[in-house]
Motif scaffolding. Sequence first.
Motif, PDB file in Angstrom:
ATOM      1  N   SER A 175       7.704  -1.834  -5.922  1.00  0.00           N
ATOM      2  CA  SER A 175       9.039  -2.398  -6.105  1.00  0.00           C
ATOM      3  C   SER A 175       8.959  -3.781  -6.741  1.00  0.00           C
ATOM      4  N   MET A 176      10.107  -4.267  -7.192  1.00  0.00           N
ATOM      5  CA  MET A 176      10.160  -5.605  -7.774  1.00  0.00           C
ATOM      6  C   MET A 176       9.890  -6.689  -6.728  1.00  0.00           C
ATOM      7  N   ARG A 182       0.791  -1.229   0.000  1.00  0.00           N
ATOM      8  CA  ARG A 182       0.000   0.000   0.000  1.00  0.00           C
ATOM      9  C   ARG A 182       0.831   1.290   0.000  1.00  0.00           C
ATOM     10  N   GLN A 183       2.095   1.228  -0.419  1.00  0.00           N
ATOM     11  CA  GLN A 183       2.887   2.434  -0.634  1.00  0.00           C
ATOM     12  C   GLN A 183       2.569   2.971  -2.027  1.00  0.00           C
ATOM     13  N   PRO A 184       2.912   4.232  -2.315  1.00  0.00           N
ATOM     14  CA  PRO A 184       2.685   4.736  -3.676  1.00  0.00           C
ATOM     15  C   PRO A 184       3.460   3.903  -4.702  1.00  0.00           C
ATOM     16  N   THR A 185       2.850   3.669  -5.852  1.00  0.00           N
ATOM     17  CA  THR A 185       3.487   2.844  -6.875  1.00  0.00           C
ATOM     18  C   THR A 185       4.623   3.604  -7.551  1.00  0.00           C
ATOM     19  N   ARG A 186       5.514   2.816  -8.168  1.00  0.00           N
ATOM     20  CA  ARG A 186       6.663   3.415  -8.844  1.00  0.00           C
ATOM     21  C   ARG A 186       6.848   2.840 -10.248  1.00  0.00           C
ATOM     22  N   GLY A 187       5.767   2.407 -10.885  1.00  0.00           N
ATOM     23  CA  GLY A 187       5.846   1.991 -12.268  1.00  0.00           C
ATOM     24  C   GLY A 187       5.940   0.502 -12.520  1.00  0.00           C
ATOM     25  N   PHE A 188       5.963  -0.321 -11.484  1.00  0.00           N
ATOM     26  CA  PHE A 188       5.964  -1.767 -11.663  1.00  0.00           C
ATOM     27  C   PHE A 188       4.515  -2.211 -11.718  1.00  0.00           C
TER      28      PHE A 188
END
Length: 136
Positions: free
Chosen positions: A52-53, A27-33
């Motif tokens: 994250s990955m 539930r953290q902000p997404t970063r494109g994954f």
Amino acid sequence: MAPSTPITAEDRRRHWHPRGTLCAVCRQPTRGFGWFDPHRSKRPRPSVWFCSMPCQSFWTRLARERLTMVDLTEEERAAVTATMKRVALLMDEIGWATPLADLTEAQVRALIEEAVEGFREAMSDIARAQTPEVPF
């Protein structure tokens, strides 16, 4: 007909990136994954996004194991247990004998925030522990 402005890479990225979406695991902000269902031809395709990955790998493994299962996984149960400990510490401060109806808005907000943050942190820790380090 007027010439149209060429679409830049930034324009394409802006259309597909889920601004303001939270990670499906912690539930953290997404970063494109992200992930979308490649078998659905109808748009919009079901999709989920990750911070994250390790979270993406963790979700993929769980999705393969349970497919359509709705019960909590062992990892989610462990995260709930870790969260209960954090919430219990806050309840010690508030007082266990206090009825829920007598809690102030600030106390209810603190309980909810502690539960959500505790679950998020526990799921993130579990995902990191079960996913090998990425070499880059």
